[in-house]
Design an enzyme around this catalytic site. Sequence first.
Site, PDB file in Angstrom:
ATOM      1  N   LYS A  44       0.860  -1.191   0.000  1.00  0.00           N
ATOM      2  CA  LYS A  44       0.000   0.000   0.000  1.00  0.00           C
ATOM      3  C   LYS A  44       0.890   1.233   0.000  1.00  0.00           C
ATOM      4  CE  LYS A  44      -3.337   2.975   0.689  1.00  0.00           C
ATOM      5  NZ  LYS A  44      -4.305   3.330  -0.371  1.00  0.00           N
ATOM      6  N   CYS A 131      -2.580   9.859  -6.225  1.00  0.00           N
ATOM      7  CA  CYS A 131      -3.652   9.594  -5.268  1.00  0.00           C
ATOM      8  C   CYS A 131      -4.675  10.733  -5.362  1.00  0.00           C
ATOM      9  CB  CYS A 131      -3.134   9.504  -3.833  1.00  0.00           C
ATOM     10  SG  CYS A 131      -4.496   9.199  -2.684  1.00  0.00           S
ATOM     11  N   ASN A 195      -3.963   4.774 -12.410  1.00  0.00           N
ATOM     12  CA  ASN A 195      -4.605   4.846 -11.105  1.00  0.00           C
ATOM     13  C   ASN A 195      -6.097   5.063 -11.356  1.00  0.00           C
ATOM     14  OD1 ASN A 195      -5.093   5.315  -8.291  1.00  0.00           O
ATOM     15  ND2 ASN A 195      -3.026   6.106  -8.092  1.00  0.00           N
ATOM     16  N   GLY A 223     -12.159  -0.607 -11.940  1.00  0.00           N
ATOM     17  CA  GLY A 223     -12.919  -1.752 -12.424  1.00  0.00           C
ATOM     18  C   GLY A 223     -13.209  -1.693 -13.910  1.00  0.00           C
TER      19      GLY A 223
HETATM   20  C1  LIG Z   1      -2.592   6.192  -2.482  1.00  0.00           C
HETATM   21  C2  LIG Z   1      -3.842   6.636  -2.443  1.00  0.00           C
HETATM   22  C3  LIG Z   1      -4.873   6.176  -3.361  1.00  0.00           C
HETATM   23  C4  LIG Z   1      -6.140   5.907  -2.903  1.00  0.00           C
HETATM   24  C5  LIG Z   1      -6.565   6.145  -1.504  1.00  0.00           C
HETATM   25  O1  LIG Z   1      -5.871   5.706  -0.564  1.00  0.00           O
HETATM   26  O2  LIG Z   1      -7.618   6.822  -1.361  1.00  0.00           O
HETATM   27  N1  LIG Z   1      -7.116   5.481  -3.760  1.00  0.00           N
HETATM   28  C6  LIG Z   1      -6.851   5.304  -5.085  1.00  0.00           C
HETATM   29  O3  LIG Z   1      -7.750   4.921  -5.869  1.00  0.00           O
HETATM   30  N2  LIG Z   1      -5.612   5.555  -5.561  1.00  0.00           N
HETATM   31  C7  LIG Z   1      -4.599   5.980  -4.754  1.00  0.00           C
HETATM   32  O4  LIG Z   1      -3.481   6.197  -5.267  1.00  0.00           O
END
Ligand SMILES: C=Cc1c(C(=O)O)[nH]c(=O)[nH]c1=O
Length: 312
Positions: A44, A131, A195, A223
Site C-alpha cells: 500500500k 492519489c 490509477n 474496475g
Molecule cells: C494512495 C492513495 C490512493 C487511494 C486512496 O488511498 O484513497 N485510492 C486510489 O484509488 N488511488 C490511490 O493512489
Amino acid sequence: ADISTTLAGVKLPNLLFNASGVCCQTEADLKLMVESESGSLITKSATFEQRDGNPSPRYTPLPGGIGSINSMGLPNEGYEYYLNYAKNYDYSSKKPLFISLSGLSLADNVKMCEAFVAADLPCVLEINYSCPNVPGKPQMGYDLEAMEHSLSVLAPIIKKPFGIKLPPYFDIAHFDQAAAVFNKFDNLAFVTCINSVGNGLAIDFETEEALIKPKDGFGGLGGLMVLNTALANVNAFHRRLPGKQVIGVGGVVSGKEAFLHVLAGASAVQIGTQLKEEGPGAFARIAKELSDIMVAKGYKTLEDFRGKVKTL
Ligand SMILES: C=Cc1c(C(=O)O)[nH]c(=O)[nH]c1=O
C-alpha cells in the site's frame, strides 16, 4: 503458455500482481499475496507517518460488476512498517517485492527514498503521483512541472530502476507532454497506468444518497468501466517511452482484459477492484484464462503479442 515477464530488470514468474492499495496494507494482507498465484506483490502506498485515512464508507463496488469507487484517503501503516517488511522479505522466493511510496511532500518522498536506498534491498520502488483522495492535495500526476521537479530530485537518489504510478490522461497533448518529462530520466524504468479515474460520484437511486462518505461522495473509479481508458494510457505510453516499460492496471476482470493490456503494450498487469471483490484466488483464475487464450491464439510468450495491437 509462458506468462512470465521481466520488469525493471526483475523476473516475475507471471505478469499478474495486485494494484497498490488492494490486499497490501498489513503484513496479513501481504501474506495472502505471497501465498497467492500472483507473480509479484506491491505494498500500500506509504506516507512518512501512519494514517487512518478517510471516514467510512470509503469503498464500494458498483452495481452490475461495472467497477468500484473509493476515497480511502491513503490509510497506511507509515513507511517504516513497509521498510521493515522489505528488510524481512524472503528475496529467495520467486516473487519480487514492489514498494509504493506516496509522500505528502517532496521532502517526505526524499526521506522515504533515502531510507530505502540506505537499506540497499532488492525491492523495486513505485512512486505514486496519482492519489486522488487526500482532501486538499491535488494529485501531482496532473501537475507536470511539479512532477518533473520531483523526479529530478528523486531519480538521482533512487539510482536503481524505479517506476511511477500515473493518473489517467485524456488528451493526446498530455500524453506527449508527460512522455517528454518521463523520457528525461534514464532510471525511470516503468510507468504504471492507470490509477483510479479521479473524483467520480456514485449515487444510490433509491435512497438518493452518495455511496461513500468522504468528499461529498467523490472518489476514484476503478474496475471494468475504466478498462478502455486504461488500455489507451498503456498504449499511449508504450508508444512514447522507448526503452521503458508499462504496467497495465484498470478493468482486468479476466484473462481477456489481461490479454488486451499486453496487446496494448503492458509488460505486467495489476489487478485492483476484481482482487478486492474476488480475493487472491483471482490470480490463479486469470493466469489460467490468459494462458488458455494464448494457446488458442497460437502465442507462446507475452513477447509474441506485446504492443502488437493492430490499427486499421
Ligand atoms: C494512495 C492513495 C490512493 C487511494 C486512496 O488511498 O484513497 N485510492 C486510489 O484509488 N488511488 C490511490 O493512489
